[in-house]
Design a protein around this motif. Structure first.
Motif, PDB file in Angstrom:
ATOM      1  N   GLN A 400       0.774  -1.048   0.031  1.00  0.00           N
ATOM      2  CA  GLN A 400       0.027  -0.127  -0.019  1.00  0.00           C
ATOM      3  C   GLN A 400       0.830   1.267  -0.258  1.00  0.00           C
ATOM      4  O   GLN A 400       0.415   2.353  -0.760  1.00  0.00           O
ATOM      5  CB  GLN A 400      -1.043  -0.025   1.137  1.00  0.00           C
ATOM      6  N   HIS A 401       1.939   1.199   0.619  1.00  0.00           N
ATOM      7  CA  HIS A 401       2.824   2.494   0.841  1.00  0.00           C
ATOM      8  C   HIS A 401       4.012   2.480  -0.075  1.00  0.00           C
ATOM      9  O   HIS A 401       4.727   3.312   0.183  1.00  0.00           O
ATOM     10  CB  HIS A 401       3.163   2.607   2.476  1.00  0.00           C
ATOM     11  N   ASP A 402       4.248   1.326  -0.759  1.00  0.00           N
ATOM     12  CA  ASP A 402       5.590   1.520  -1.743  1.00  0.00           C
ATOM     13  C   ASP A 402       6.704   1.511  -0.844  1.00  0.00           C
ATOM     14  O   ASP A 402       7.551   2.232  -1.129  1.00  0.00           O
ATOM     15  CB  ASP A 402       5.441   2.350  -2.758  1.00  0.00           C
ATOM     16  N   LEU A 403       6.939   0.734   0.222  1.00  0.00           N
ATOM     17  CA  LEU A 403       8.275   0.867   1.027  1.00  0.00           C
ATOM     18  C   LEU A 403       8.719  -0.750   1.184  1.00  0.00           C
ATOM     19  O   LEU A 403       8.131  -1.610   0.916  1.00  0.00           O
ATOM     20  CB  LEU A 403       7.789   0.930   2.393  1.00  0.00           C
ATOM     21  N   PRO A 404       9.919  -0.758   1.043  1.00  0.00           N
ATOM     22  CA  PRO A 404      10.892  -2.063   1.592  1.00  0.00           C
ATOM     23  C   PRO A 404      10.313  -2.641   2.736  1.00  0.00           C
ATOM     24  O   PRO A 404      10.109  -2.105   4.014  1.00  0.00           O
ATOM     25  CB  PRO A 404      12.051  -1.753   1.496  1.00  0.00           C
ATOM     26  N   LEU A 405      10.158  -4.057   2.641  1.00  0.00           N
ATOM     27  CA  LEU A 405       9.989  -4.657   3.910  1.00  0.00           C
ATOM     28  C   LEU A 405      11.338  -5.304   4.374  1.00  0.00           C
ATOM     29  O   LEU A 405      11.711  -6.067   3.412  1.00  0.00           O
ATOM     30  CB  LEU A 405       8.886  -5.652   3.632  1.00  0.00           C
ATOM     31  N   ILE A 406      11.787  -5.276   5.586  1.00  0.00           N
ATOM     32  CA  ILE A 406      12.994  -5.984   6.136  1.00  0.00           C
ATOM     33  C   ILE A 406      12.414  -7.027   7.030  1.00  0.00           C
ATOM     34  O   ILE A 406      11.877  -6.701   8.322  1.00  0.00           O
ATOM     35  CB  ILE A 406      13.993  -5.037   6.481  1.00  0.00           C
ATOM     36  N   ALA A 407      12.724  -8.304   6.833  1.00  0.00           N
ATOM     37  CA  ALA A 407      12.111  -9.223   7.963  1.00  0.00           C
ATOM     38  C   ALA A 407      13.677  -9.556   8.685  1.00  0.00           C
ATOM     39  O   ALA A 407      14.905 -10.007   8.161  1.00  0.00           O
ATOM     40  CB  ALA A 407      11.652 -10.370   7.504  1.00  0.00           C
ATOM     41  N   LEU A 408      13.821  -9.459  10.062  1.00  0.00           N
ATOM     42  CA  LEU A 408      15.027  -9.990  10.708  1.00  0.00           C
ATOM     43  C   LEU A 408      14.708 -10.044  12.197  1.00  0.00           C
ATOM     44  O   LEU A 408      13.572 -10.303  12.530  1.00  0.00           O
ATOM     45  CB  LEU A 408      16.016  -8.644  10.604  1.00  0.00           C
ATOM     46  N   GLY A 409      15.761 -10.628  12.884  1.00  0.00           N
ATOM     47  CA  GLY A 409      15.737 -11.052  14.286  1.00  0.00           C
ATOM     48  C   GLY A 409      16.235 -12.164  14.515  1.00  0.00           C
ATOM     49  O   GLY A 409      16.547 -12.692  15.621  1.00  0.00           O
ATOM     50  N   SER A 410      16.121 -13.217  13.609  1.00  0.00           N
ATOM     51  CA  SER A 410      16.428 -14.505  13.763  1.00  0.00           C
ATOM     52  C   SER A 410      16.721 -15.663  12.593  1.00  0.00           C
ATOM     53  O   SER A 410      15.775 -15.378  11.851  1.00  0.00           O
ATOM     54  CB  SER A 410      15.451 -15.489  15.026  1.00  0.00           C
ATOM     55  N   LEU A 411      17.489 -15.992  12.606  1.00  0.00           N
ATOM     56  CA  LEU A 411      17.851 -17.147  11.451  1.00  0.00           C
ATOM     57  C   LEU A 411      16.837 -18.327  11.587  1.00  0.00           C
ATOM     58  O   LEU A 411      16.401 -18.954  10.662  1.00  0.00           O
ATOM     59  CB  LEU A 411      19.326 -17.774  11.529  1.00  0.00           C
ATOM     60  N   TYR A 412      16.316 -18.525  12.654  1.00  0.00           N
ATOM     61  CA  TYR A 412      15.428 -19.672  12.974  1.00  0.00           C
ATOM     62  C   TYR A 412      14.244 -19.381  12.504  1.00  0.00           C
ATOM     63  O   TYR A 412      13.217 -20.239  12.150  1.00  0.00           O
ATOM     64  CB  TYR A 412      15.132 -19.944  14.472  1.00  0.00           C
ATOM     65  N   MET A 413      13.779 -17.886  12.202  1.00  0.00           N
ATOM     66  CA  MET A 413      12.652 -17.469  11.422  1.00  0.00           C
ATOM     67  C   MET A 413      12.566 -17.713   9.780  1.00  0.00           C
ATOM     68  O   MET A 413      11.613 -17.390   9.319  1.00  0.00           O
ATOM     69  CB  MET A 413      12.391 -16.067  12.015  1.00  0.00           C
ATOM     70  N   TYR A 414      13.841 -18.004   9.090  1.00  0.00           N
ATOM     71  CA  TYR A 414      13.647 -17.870   8.051  1.00  0.00           C
ATOM     72  C   TYR A 414      12.776 -18.725   7.058  1.00  0.00           C
ATOM     73  O   TYR A 414      11.913 -18.282   6.314  1.00  0.00           O
ATOM     74  CB  TYR A 414      15.373 -18.352   7.262  1.00  0.00           C
ATOM     75  N   GLN A 415      12.945 -19.934   7.357  1.00  0.00           N
ATOM     76  CA  GLN A 415      11.766 -21.144   6.828  1.00  0.00           C
ATOM     77  C   GLN A 415      10.488 -20.570   6.877  1.00  0.00           C
ATOM     78  O   GLN A 415       9.617 -20.533   6.125  1.00  0.00           O
ATOM     79  CB  GLN A 415      12.330 -22.271   7.229  1.00  0.00           C
ATOM     80  N   GLN A 416      10.007 -20.185   8.258  1.00  0.00           N
ATOM     81  CA  GLN A 416       8.831 -19.836   8.535  1.00  0.00           C
ATOM     82  C   GLN A 416       8.364 -18.609   7.759  1.00  0.00           C
ATOM     83  O   GLN A 416       7.268 -18.601   7.326  1.00  0.00           O
ATOM     84  CB  GLN A 416       8.860 -19.643  10.134  1.00  0.00           C
ATOM     85  N   PHE A 417       9.335 -17.508   7.769  1.00  0.00           N
ATOM     86  CA  PHE A 417       8.948 -16.546   6.883  1.00  0.00           C
ATOM     87  C   PHE A 417       8.849 -16.770   5.402  1.00  0.00           C
ATOM     88  O   PHE A 417       7.710 -16.142   4.765  1.00  0.00           O
ATOM     89  CB  PHE A 417       9.740 -15.428   7.237  1.00  0.00           C
ATOM     90  N   THR A 418       9.841 -17.500   4.915  1.00  0.00           N
ATOM     91  CA  THR A 418       9.569 -17.570   3.469  1.00  0.00           C
ATOM     92  C   THR A 418       8.315 -18.539   3.041  1.00  0.00           C
ATOM     93  O   THR A 418       7.651 -18.349   2.076  1.00  0.00           O
ATOM     94  CB  THR A 418      10.977 -18.144   2.801  1.00  0.00           C
ATOM     95  N   ASP A 419       8.005 -19.610   3.649  1.00  0.00           N
ATOM     96  CA  ASP A 419       6.873 -20.204   3.644  1.00  0.00           C
ATOM     97  C   ASP A 419       5.641 -19.557   3.829  1.00  0.00           C
ATOM     98  O   ASP A 419       4.770 -19.482   2.894  1.00  0.00           O
ATOM     99  CB  ASP A 419       6.718 -21.554   4.634  1.00  0.00           C
ATOM    100  N   ALA A 420       5.537 -18.475   4.629  1.00  0.00           N
ATOM    101  CA  ALA A 420       4.184 -17.577   4.923  1.00  0.00           C
ATOM    102  C   ALA A 420       4.096 -16.700   3.813  1.00  0.00           C
ATOM    103  O   ALA A 420       3.126 -16.559   3.442  1.00  0.00           O
ATOM    104  CB  ALA A 420       4.390 -17.004   6.142  1.00  0.00           C
ATOM    105  N   LEU A 421       5.411 -16.307   3.230  1.00  0.00           N
ATOM    106  CA  LEU A 421       5.320 -15.170   2.273  1.00  0.00           C
ATOM    107  C   LEU A 421       4.746 -15.736   1.034  1.00  0.00           C
ATOM    108  O   LEU A 421       4.092 -15.278   0.281  1.00  0.00           O
ATOM    109  CB  LEU A 421       6.630 -14.627   1.966  1.00  0.00           C
ATOM    110  N   LYS A 422       5.411 -17.085   0.691  1.00  0.00           N
ATOM    111  CA  LYS A 422       4.806 -17.817  -0.419  1.00  0.00           C
ATOM    112  C   LYS A 422       3.437 -17.966  -0.607  1.00  0.00           C
ATOM    113  O   LYS A 422       2.749 -17.936  -1.547  1.00  0.00           O
ATOM    114  CB  LYS A 422       5.702 -19.229  -0.333  1.00  0.00           C
ATOM    115  N   ASP A 423       2.912 -18.489   0.498  1.00  0.00           N
ATOM    116  CA  ASP A 423       1.184 -18.696   0.513  1.00  0.00           C
ATOM    117  C   ASP A 423       0.708 -17.248   0.312  1.00  0.00           C
ATOM    118  O   ASP A 423      -0.440 -17.347  -0.409  1.00  0.00           O
ATOM    119  CB  ASP A 423       1.042 -19.170   1.948  1.00  0.00           C
TER     120      ASP A 423
END
Length: 426
Positions: A400-423
């Motif tokens: 909506q706002h044409d801004l970059p999204l940065i996901a961070l905070g833990s390597l443990y979250m990588y797979q969970q994030f990419t799976d959710a984003l894919k869906d």
């Protein structure tokens, strides 16, 4: 044994907890014929940068014609991600075959090995079975008591840097943490220290002197690099007059590249033939995930596994260099044992708004507690109990706002994030 059975056995091993000491893994390796002694090894310790360092050096050595094994932790996607040959993750069946050969020996021991000990032994066995010319082995945590510290005579010991992290296990001071990491230094073998802490350097130098080791540090006079050249396409640097390109993002990759190029010189002194073309091509073709990695370009979404204050500081610097005055949106999830209260101080001025989530890990901090801590320091943050809902809210906001999204905070979250984003993006 199939892959499901192998995972079941690893779950059983995990129930034994984490127990300090090298007696179990030493005995297990002895019963298996000491595979760790059959492959030349670069042993890598450090608070940050181990994964990127290993990926770069692997790519360079592969380009030089060597078969290179790699062991890293934590696994970013699934357990097979910790084991690599020439930078490529092993198959599920490869992993099952390794565990199938190790499990019966573990069960025959009076004191059963822990999960990480089994994984470490599997890595050494893999490298021996594949006839690797070189193995790059990361410490899981610390150094002296880490399960990987059974390597008797590494070709090179590397300490990328020393920062405060895992204080409950390694100590509250740089000196205490450095003492643990310097435990990987072995008598008479070269050691490289790439950090910028004078206190940690002095401990490394003292340890090297006591053990009769030659200690190397980076010579920054050989390097030139412009922060203006750090974009979402990668970075450019010059080493001894040679222009090099690194496709990995993040301003901190310059320091990692300096460490790799410095260690290439040491390996050459140790008789490893590494042509200049292999250095150039290896760095240009390196791949590594979870470190300021572009996941999507429309909208622009980047994942960075920054998980401690030094990592967050580096992530903030990368955001600043890549986007200038443009604000970003954060999706953030952390482990409860991190100094997450400091993150708002480093990221707040760069952030339009933030979305707090809880990674799928027993050590993860509740999203409400994280949001409360960040809001208290002035960073506007909304908590989401449901992880996918948090990702969707962040995604909708940046669209909506044409801004970059940065996901961070833990390597443990990588797979969970990419799976959710894919869906969400289907």
């Amino acid at each position: 044994m199939n892959y499901t059975e192998a995972l079941g056995y690893m779950k059983k091993a995990a129930e034994r907890g984490s127990v300090l000491g090298l007696s179990r893994i030493t005995e297990l390796l002895r019963r298996m014929g000491d595979p760790q002694d059959k492959v030349k090894t670069v042993h890598i310790a450090g608070t940050n940068g181990k994964g990127s360092f290993g990926a770069m050096l692997t790519s360079v050595l592969k380009s030089a014609g060597y078969t290179v094994g790699g062991f890293s932790s934590p696994a970013i996607t699934k357990v097979t991600d910790s084991f690599r040959i020439n930078g490529e993750e092993i198959s599920e069946q490869d992993f099952a075959d390794l565990i199938g050969g190790i499990a019966p020996i573990c069960e025959s021991m009076d004191e059963k090995p822990t999960e990480f000990e089994v994984l470490t032994v599997a890595a050494f066995q893999l490298f021996a079975d594949r006839g690797c010319d070189m193995a790059l082995v990361e410490c899981g945590m610390g150094g002296d008591l880490d399960s990987t510290n059974v390597i008797k005579a590494p070709v090179l010991s590397v300490i990328t840097n020393v920062q405060k992290d895992h204080s409950a296990f390694l100590g509250d001071t740089i000196a205490e943490i450095a003492s643990h990491k310097c435990g990987i230094i072995k008598a008479g073998r070269p050691v490289y220290f790439g950090g910028n802490s004078e206190e940690a350097y002095e401990i490394a130098a003292d340890t090297a002197k006591k053990l009769g080791c030659e200690l190397f540090i980076p010579d920054y006079s050989q390097f030139s690099w412009s922060e203006d050249n750090c974009t979402i396409e990668g970075a450019e640097l010059t080493y001894k007059g040679q222009e090099l390109h690194i496709p990995l993002l993040g301003t901190y990759q310059f320091e990692n590249a300096v460490n790799v190029l410095s260690c290439v010189e040491i390996l050459r002194r140790e008789g490893i033939d590494i042509p200049e073309t292999a250095v150039r091509d290896g760095l240009a073709n390196v791949k590594w995930h979870g470190r300021f990695e572009v996941i999507s370009r429309e909208p622009l979404i980047i994942y960075d596994g920054a998980h401690n204050p030094d990592g967050i500081r580096c992530a903030a610097d990368s955001i600043r260099r890549c986007f200038g005055v443009k604000k970003v949106v954060l999706l953030i999830g952390v482990m409860a044992d991190k100094e997450y209260g400091l993150y708002a101080d480093m990221l707040g001025e760069l952030t339009e708004t933030a979305f707090a989530v809880k990674p799928d890990n027993p050590r993860a901090l509740d999203s409400k507690a994280l949001a409360q801590a960040l809001n208290a320091r002035g960073m506007k943050t909304a908590p989401y109990d449901d992880y996918t809902s948090g990702v969707r809210a962040a995604y909708d906001y940046v669209k909506q706002h044409d801004l970059p999204l940065i996901a961070l905070g833990s390597l443990y979250m990588y797979q969970q994030f990419t799976d959710a984003l894919k869906d969400i993006m289907i």
